[in-house]
Enzyme design. Structure first.
Site, short mmCIF file in Angstrom:
data_model
loop_
_atom_site.label_atom_id
_atom_site.label_comp_id
_atom_site.label_asym_id
_atom_site.label_seq_id
_atom_site.Cartn_x
_atom_site.Cartn_y
_atom_site.Cartn_z
N SER A 148 15.38 -4.02 -31.79
CA SER A 148 14.21 -4.38 -31.01
C SER A 148 13.04 -3.50 -31.41
CB SER A 148 14.53 -4.24 -29.51
OG SER A 148 13.43 -4.59 -28.71
N SER A 149 12.26 -3.08 -30.46
CA SER A 149 11.10 -2.23 -30.74
C SER A 149 10.75 -1.42 -29.50
CB SER A 149 9.89 -3.07 -31.14
OG SER A 149 8.72 -2.28 -31.17
N TYR A 162 4.35 -10.41 -30.91
CA TYR A 162 5.52 -9.78 -31.53
C TYR A 162 6.39 -9.11 -30.48
CZ TYR A 162 8.13 -6.06 -33.88
OH TYR A 162 9.12 -5.19 -34.28
N LYS A 166 10.63 -9.53 -29.10
CA LYS A 166 11.65 -8.50 -28.94
C LYS A 166 12.13 -8.40 -27.50
CE LYS A 166 11.83 -7.17 -33.23
NZ LYS A 166 13.06 -7.40 -34.02
#
Length: 257
Positions: A148-149, A162, A166
């Site tokens: 993920s982020s 974006y 995620k």
């Protein structure tokens, strides 16, 4: 590092030829796994990763499948099955790492419907159906790691679409962990922060590098190896009691705010 910790196990790493994916591929192979290095377009990078693994005494093969297009998940697993057969390995998979993704560095006002559909197709739809088709292949006691982020816990208007991709993938992790728990399969998410890879060309600017590094508690950018080490831990037996978790691997970005 124990070269045989993942012996007799097979791993798929999507986007495994470059950046964080390359580091994950190298690390899993170093611990004994046979690694399928998936790539979408950069054939040379994937081949270089496979060659490096083999030079280090590991086992790997590359497979190509463009993500974000109809039939992408089937293409990934067709290539995987063919790769196993080519190296004489038994069918099945033990470790699936959903790492491949694309960025969309645009604020909400500038995102087109085509942009939106593309980033969701690659970052959310593809891993969902890759996992769906992994289930009959995944051996009991297996491991799933979704990349993920750290941006999902911190507001970044410049990459809102974006970040949404995620966040959607993050929700899948605990649901799938609960479903697969009876089979001894763990499902976890690893969320990198500012990481020194070629995917971010702005890091060539020393001032930007310094500014981003300052967000970390360690005052440095992350490296692909920092993330690969976390993934390798989750892929092994030592992490058997960890599932459904979102692992922050940002180096303490924005702690205390």
């Amino acid at each position: 590092m124990t070269p045989t910790r993942l012996a007799e196990r097979t791993a798929l790493v999507t986007g495994g030829g470059r950046g964080i994916g390359r580091a994950i591929s190298l690390r899993l192979a170093a611990e004994g796994a046979l690694v399928a290095v998936h790539y979408g377009h950069d054939h040379q990078a994937a081949q270089d990763t496979v060659k490096q693994i083999e030079a280090d005494g590991g086992r790997a093969f590359a497979l190509r499948a463009e993500l974000g297009v109809p039939g992408d998940a089937e293409a990934v697993w067709d290539g995987f099955d063919q790769g196993l057969a080519a190296v004489g390995a038994p069918a099945g998979v033990d470790i699936v790492v959903n790492n491949a993704g694309v960025t969309l560095p645009k604020p909400l006002a500038d995102v087109t419907e085509e942009d939106y559909d593309r980033v969701f197709a690659v970052n959310t739809r593809a891993p969902f159906f890759i996992l769906q088709r992994a289930l009959p292949r995944l051996r009991d006691g297996g491991r799933i790691v979704n990349i993920s982020s750290g941006a999902v816990r911190i507001g970044y208007p410049a990459i809102a679409a974006y970040t949404m991709t995620k966040g959607a993938l993050d929700v899948l992790t605990p649901a799938l962990a609960l479903q697969l728990g009876p089979r001894g399969i763990t499902v976890n998410t690893v969320a990198p922060g500012f990481t020194d890879t070629a995917i971010n060309p702005t890091l060539a600017d020393p001032q930007i590098r310094s500014a981003l590094a300052a967000h970390s508690a360690f005052n440095r950018l992350g490296t692909p190896a920092d993330i690969a080490d976390v993934v390798a831990f989750l892929a092994g037996d030592d992490a058997r009691w960890i599932t459904g978790q979102w692992i922050d691997a940002t180096g303490g970005v924005h702690l205390g705010l």
